[in-house]
Design an enzyme around this catalytic site. Structure first.
Site, PDB file in Angstrom:
ATOM      1  NE  ARG A  13      -2.474   1.165   3.594  1.00  0.00           N
ATOM      2  CZ  ARG A  13      -3.184   1.046   4.715  1.00  0.00           C
ATOM      3  NH1 ARG A  13      -4.476   0.744   4.644  1.00  0.00           N
ATOM      4  NH2 ARG A  13      -2.627   1.210   5.898  1.00  0.00           N
TER       5      ARG A  13
ATOM      6  CE  LYS B 120      -1.838   4.934   6.896  1.00  0.00           C
ATOM      7  NZ  LYS B 120      -2.923   5.595   7.618  1.00  0.00           N
TER       8      LYS B 120
ATOM      9  CD  GLU C  92     -11.614   6.507   5.447  1.00  0.00           C
ATOM     10  OE1 GLU C  92     -11.107   5.438   5.797  1.00  0.00           O
ATOM     11  OE2 GLU C  92     -11.091   7.268   4.612  1.00  0.00           O
TER      12      GLU C  92
END
Ligand code: PMP
Length: 287
Positions: A52, A151, A184
């Site tokens: 990721r 991210k 989220e």
């Protein structure tokens, strides 16, 4: 002996672990990161986190000057240098030192930082009695503006939502997406258990695809609980039987109240507790 921090291949004492004030990571939030856990000396889902990280870096056009295996080795090297068995690991890659202008091409050397520290879990009370959440006005980043799947070091969107939650007297926020669907929390994914199905928003709802989220979905399938990725409204949350959060630092936290409404009977749910104990077993046995 103090904690040692990895910067570009060197292990430095925490006090001496510094980067330039001209680093675009600081000036513009230009960089990516990962939060990872080690349990009993083994890095949990290490490859998934490293993958990721590299996907996030690729999405912002940042080339990490280490192979994925070298990154994994560097993480273990830092962990071992600090003699840590159970730890929280923060990997940060910044664009590097540049000028005061935006141009990333003027930054020549990405900075690779690995911090390992003793873990700070949420207070026990959250796990035993559950958490209260509120929906906040700050909308999760529009995926076409800055994809929440990256991210990145730019967490202002999440921080604004966190401020709003704290101002309402709770510690976590539910963020909706641009269409008004549930996205989220500020640093965790959200699940409900409703009509016999475990449900969570899909990646295209504008969320970070959490690694813990993936583990929990697999665990639920193992015990024959149907798992559905679907668009959720606030109504879906209010009438759910159970609700919980997932994240690397948080693991699984029961949610018992949302926007002043009790979820189910207002106590941590049975499935939530079962998944939490399965998850804990997984962290002790798996890498
Ligand atoms: N959403 C956001 C915005 C996050 O920052 C995180 C990680 N802290 C998560 C979800 C959970 O992801 P993971 O399970 O991979 O830690």
């Amino acid at each position: 002996m103090g904690l040692k921090v990895y910067i570009n291949g060197e292990l430095l004492e925490k006090e001496n672990a510094k980067i330039s004030v001209y680093d675009h990571g600081l000036l513009y939030g230009d960089g990516v990161f990962e939060g990872i856990r080690a349990y009993r000396g083994k890095v949990f889902r290490c490859e998934a986190h490293v993958n990721r990280l590299y996907d996030s870096a690729k999405a912002i056009g940042l080339e990490i000057p280490l192979s994925r295996q070298e990154m994994i080795d560097a993480i273990y090297e830092t962990l071992n240098a600090n003699d840590l068995e159970d730890a929280y690991i923060r990997v940060v890659i910044t664009r590097g030192t540049g000028t005061l202008g935006l141009d990333p091409n003027k930054c020549h050397e990405p900075q690779i930082i690995i911090i390992t520290d003793t873990i700070v879990l949420y207070p026990k009370d959250f796990y035993q009695n559950g958490l209260e959440l509120v929906t906040v006005p700050t909308v999760r980043n529009h995926p076409a503006a800055l994809s929440p799947r990256i991210k990145s070091l730019n967490y202002l969107n999440n921080i604004l939502a966190k401020i709003e939650a704290l101002q309402s007297g709770v510690v976590e926020a539910i963020m909706l997406n641009k269409d008004g669907y549930v996205a989220e929390c500020t640093g965790d994914n959200l699940f409900i258990f409703s009509e016999g199905k475990l449900q969570t928003p899909p990646p295209h709802a504008g969320i970070l695809e959490g690694i813990t989220r993936g583990v929990v979905m697999d665990l639920a399938r193992e015990i024959d609980i149907p798992v559905e990725e679907r668009q959720l409204t606030r109504f879906d949350l209010y009438v759910a039987d159970e609700c919980f959060l997932t994240g690397t630092a948080a693991e699984i936290v029961p949610v018992v109240r949302i926007d002043s409404r009790d979820i189910g009977d207002g106590q941590p749910g049975k499935l939530t507790r079962q998944l939490r104990s399965m998850f804990q077993e997984e962290t002790q046995n798996a890498g």
